[in-house]
Enzyme design. Structure first.
Site, PDB file in Angstrom:
ATOM      1  N   ASP A  78       0.916  -1.273  -0.107  1.00  3.64           N
ATOM      2  CA  ASP A  78      -0.166  -0.172  -0.048  1.00  3.64           C
ATOM      3  C   ASP A  78       0.709   1.360  -0.001  1.00  3.64           C
ATOM      4  O   ASP A  78       0.569   2.269  -0.647  1.00  3.64           O
ATOM      5  CB  ASP A  78      -0.772  -0.032   1.309  1.00  3.64           C
ATOM      6  CG  ASP A  78      -1.839   1.310   1.255  1.00  3.64           C
ATOM      7  OD1 ASP A  78      -2.452   1.441   0.442  1.00  3.64           O
ATOM      8  OD2 ASP A  78      -1.817   1.964   2.491  1.00  3.64           O
ATOM      9  N   GLU A 146      -2.212  -5.656  -3.488  1.00  6.42           N
ATOM     10  CA  GLU A 146      -1.121  -4.569  -2.681  1.00  6.42           C
ATOM     11  C   GLU A 146      -0.283  -5.402  -2.028  1.00  6.42           C
ATOM     12  O   GLU A 146       0.902  -5.081  -2.136  1.00  6.42           O
ATOM     13  CB  GLU A 146      -1.938  -3.733  -1.404  1.00  6.42           C
ATOM     14  CG  GLU A 146      -2.903  -2.955  -2.047  1.00  6.42           C
ATOM     15  CD  GLU A 146      -3.449  -1.804  -1.007  1.00  6.42           C
ATOM     16  OE1 GLU A 146      -3.491  -2.193   0.183  1.00  6.42           O
ATOM     17  OE2 GLU A 146      -4.304  -0.719  -1.377  1.00  6.42           O
TER      18      GLU A 146
END
Length: 257
Positions: A78, A146
């Site tokens: 992320d 992610e």
């Protein structure tokens, strides 16, 4: 001392050989090529990529009692995703100001788009959960994407993961999906944000009292963990909720929308 050193080196060599044999097995070879198809790179450490698809619901424990799942990789991915997208947009759009760049970035990295991209790549079929669930209706595929970004970064480095994000996530967007052209469903983005950050999000919408003729008819109050986070007005309940969610996102995550 030299003998011990040689024994240690032999153990390393044997471990590398054993890993190579496992990779060349039918199952390992298939996964090896699958990662290449997804990322454009052959994995040096296949374990990282397997970990990227392990949802926390599996409840796996390591030898030291620690949980084995993709959450740490997701956290790393992320952060890497946000930085690389921000840099790429900075280079691509020299005429746009900070607010415009932030708005575009938020439309690329938000949960809805990440889920869509993950499902398009086929990650929904790779994620392991317990019990088996229809992950397409959850944020799990986007989280796995992610985590995959985190795995590529650790395995191949910053330049490689930059190429993966730009080629597979940014350049892969159709014109109809362009984050510059499309408006975001801010209510959905806020709800996804709440799910990911374990925050309760709810809306209280009612008719706006004593409204002037022809003015906004509804007001929506947005609460996050029972605290007022945003307020929106609109000619319909939907419009008021969207405007309220927009304000809440700006307050909570610093996204100018």
């Amino acid at each position: 001392m030299l003998l011990l050193h040689l024994k240690f080196l032999n153990k390393i060599v044997l471990k590398q050989i054993f890993t190579s044999i496992k990779l060349l097995s039918c199952k390992g070879k298939k996964f090896y090529h699958l990662i290449h198809q997804l990322t454009g790179y052959y994995p040096s450490d296949a374990h990282l990529y397997r970990l990227a698809f392990m949802h926390k619901s599996l409840m796996y424990k390591g030898h030291n009692g620690s949980e084995i799942n993709n959450e740490r990789l997701e956290y790393l991915g992320d952060a890497i995703l946000g930085a690389i997208v921000a840099h790429e947009l900075f280079v691509r759009y020299p005429d746009k100001n900070e607010g415009e760049l932030t708005k575009i970035r938020s439309r690329i990295v938000n949960r809805i788009n990440m889920n869509q991209q993950a499902l398009r790549m086929g990650l929904g079929e790779l994620v392991q959960t317990q019990p088996q669930t229809d992950v397409a209706q959850t944020h799990i595929p986007g989280d796995a994407l992610e985590a995959l970004i985190g795995a590529v970064y650790l395995d191949k480095g910053y330049k490689a993961v930059t190429r993966f994000i730009v080629d597979r996530l940014m350049n892969n967007l159709d014109d109809s999906e362009s984050p510059i052209q499309n408006d975001t469903n801010y209510k959905s983005v806020l709800i996804e944000w709440g799910q990911k950050n374990r925050c309760e999000v709810h809306f209280v919408t009612e008719e706006y009292p004593n409204k002037p003729e022809g003015q906004n008819s509804f007001i929506a109050m947005v609460y996050v963990n029972n605290e007022l986070a945003g307020k929106g007005f609109g000619g319909s309940k939907k419009e008021a909720q969207q405007n309220g969610a927009c304000e809440a996102l700006s307050m909570l995550v610093g996204v100018e929308v």
